[in-house]
Scaffold this active site. Structure first.
Site, PDB file in Angstrom:
ATOM      1  N   HIS A 233      23.005  48.532  37.487  1.00 58.34           N
ATOM      2  CA  HIS A 233      23.497  47.713  38.607  1.00 58.34           C
ATOM      3  C   HIS A 233      24.247  46.470  38.104  1.00 58.34           C
ATOM      4  CE1 HIS A 233      20.486  50.001  41.026  1.00 58.34           C
ATOM      5  NE2 HIS A 233      19.747  49.825  39.936  1.00 58.34           N
TER       6      HIS A 233
ATOM      7  N   GLU B  20      43.525  46.689  32.034  1.00 58.68           N
ATOM      8  CA  GLU B  20      43.773  46.771  33.481  1.00 58.68           C
ATOM      9  C   GLU B  20      44.740  47.898  33.817  1.00 58.68           C
ATOM     10  OE1 GLU B  20      44.219  42.536  35.169  1.00 58.68           O
ATOM     11  OE2 GLU B  20      44.446  42.343  33.005  1.00 58.68           O
TER      12      GLU B  20
END
Ligand code: ARG
Length: 459
Positions: free
Chosen positions: A157, A291
């Site tokens: 998480h 990216e």
């Protein structure tokens, strides 16, 4: 004027819009070398089976070499009226050698021709994909070896979970790209059947030798069913499928690099060679390559969905819809190779910040599970009770603004009287990772085994 290939049946030529929607030469010129290679093999077979004279076959062979050199040197005039690469090459061949050019298409159709050309092209891409993956896996192995026992936080998480080793994290990517490698090899072996000689769809009445052309073009065998041969694009879909899964892996690593290189994490420093600056903020070093990898995978997924959609409603055998296969695969392959190369460069160049990784590894109560396991192992408590006691200690540490190893023994004993100072041994991150020696676990000894076995496998 009507078409020179099928002008016999047609009185009028196509509307300009028909030509625009129909032509594929704008992109399938990329198959020129494969088209000429397939024609060379076909002509050689036609001569060896006596369907063509040796003289005609020789004229065709030499003419094709001239066409190839014209294309390679940029001297070739591609014509939209000639629709695609197959007819452009054949028309030029006719200009150069005359009548024998018209005999090349004996026992062949553009349907098996295009399937052959495209397969040859995709096969090369599978090979480049394989090489790119091996290079990338080696980059991760290098990183894993350098920091096999460095500690870092492991996350679930994106919350600190348990300490792990840097080497173990790098080796997780080796497993992922290793599965990609096995998918590529598997698909490459399956696709290597020659469609050439399936002709339009039904085979041919000429006594061709499909084994000969298959062997000549490096295929393992001719495909067994002519209907399937001209209507199969599974090889392109398997390429896009393997590319999509690999791209997803690349994107996950890219995402980690974006997070890790941030000032808040400082887990890694990316090299100048794979970063960009800002035109206004002088301090900035941006992970643009990561990216762009993360973003470019959209095109690869898109190509996969696009071609699946093109193929899903087609009755057997060839339909012109299938001309839409090429641009998708070209674009996906180009972007995949670029993303693999960029990731390889970034991973090889990046510097892991050992101190930051270690500091982060110990924060966030990352050894709480080790504490609970100690209560089970040493005090004989049931795990559920140990979990509860540890939770109370975590809350206490949080209240005191400290980490678990900073709680005093008196504090610990106020929660459970039998806790003694040997508990502190398991609260350190190095002991924590060293203790996780189960097969596949994060202990440096296991990580070094994984590195060794991958190096052996890649030999
Ligand atoms: N340009 C076509 C393609 O890329 C070649 C095959 C054409 N075949 C045909 N029957 N019209 O698919």
């Amino acid at each position: 004027t009507s078409n020179q290939m099928w002008g016999g049946r047609f009185a009028a030529g196509p509307d300009a819009i028909m030509e625009a929607i129909n032509a594929s030469i704008g992109f399938d010129k990329r198959l020129a070398a494969q088209d000429i290679e397939g024609s060379r093999a076909h002509a050689a077979m036609l001569a060896s089976t006596g369907i063509l004279t040796d003289k005609d076959a020789e004229a065709i062979r030499e003419g094709l070499l001239t066409v190839l050199s014209e294309i390679e040197s940029g001297d070739f005039q591609f014509s939209t009226a000639l629709e695609d690469i197959h007819m452009n090459v054949e028309a030029r061949l006719k200009e150069i050698i005359g009548e024998p050019a018209g005999r090349l298409h004996t026992g062949r159709s553009r349907n098996d021709q295009v399937a052959t050309d495209f397969k040859l092209w995709v096969r090369d891409q599978f090979d480049a994909f394989e090489t790119g993956l091996i290079t990338l896996i080696e980059a991760f192995l290098e990183q894993a070896e350098a920091g096999a026992d460095w500690v870092m936080p492991g996350f679930t998480h994106l919350q600190t979970a348990q300490p792990v080793t840097w080497g173990h994290h790098m080796m997780a990517y080796v497993e992922m790209f290793g599965r990609d490698l096995s998918r590529v090899r598997d698909a490459r072996a399956r696709m290597n059947e020659s469609p050439l000689g399936a002709a339009a769809l039904a085979g041919t009445s000429f006594p061709i030798d499909r084994n000969m052309t298959a062997k000549d073009l490096g295929f393992d065998r001719p495909s067994a069913n002519s209907l399937d041969a001209v209507s199969d694009r599974d090889f392109a879909l398997e390429f896009l499928g393997a590319a999509s899964i690999c791209a997803m892996h690349l994107s996950r690593m890219a995402e980690e690099l974006v997070i890790w290189s941030s000032a808040q994490f400082r887990f890694v420093a990316l090299s100048d060679r794979f970063s960009t600056g800002s035109s206004i903020m002088p301090q900035k070093k941006n992970p643009d390559a990561a990216e762009l990898i993360r973003a470019k995978i959209g095109r690869i997924f898109g190509a996969n969905v696009a071609l699946m959609t093109v193929m899903k409603g087609l009755p057997l055998t060839y339909s012109k819809d299938m001309q839409e296969d090429k641009e998708q695969v070209f674009d996906a392959a180009d972007n995949l190779m670029l993303a693999l190369a960029a990731m390889n460069g970034m991973v090889r160049d990046m510097t892991a910040n050992r101190e930051s990784l270690e500091a982060a590894a110990g924060s966030g109560f990352s050894t709480a599970t080790d504490l609970a396991d100690w209560l089970v192992r040493v005090l004989g408590l049931p795990f559920r009770e140990a979990h509860h006691i540890t939770g109370t200690l975590v809350a206490m540490a949080e209240g005191n603004g400290c980490d678990l190893p900073e709680l005093s023994l008196a504090d610990m004993q106020s929660v459970h009287g039998e806790i003694n100072e040997t508990v502190y041994d398991v609260l350190g991150v190095h002991n924590s990772v060293a203790s996780r020696m189960s097969y596949g676990g994060t202990a440096p000894v296991r990580v070094r085994e994984q590195i060794a076995s991958w190096k052996e496998a890649l030999k």
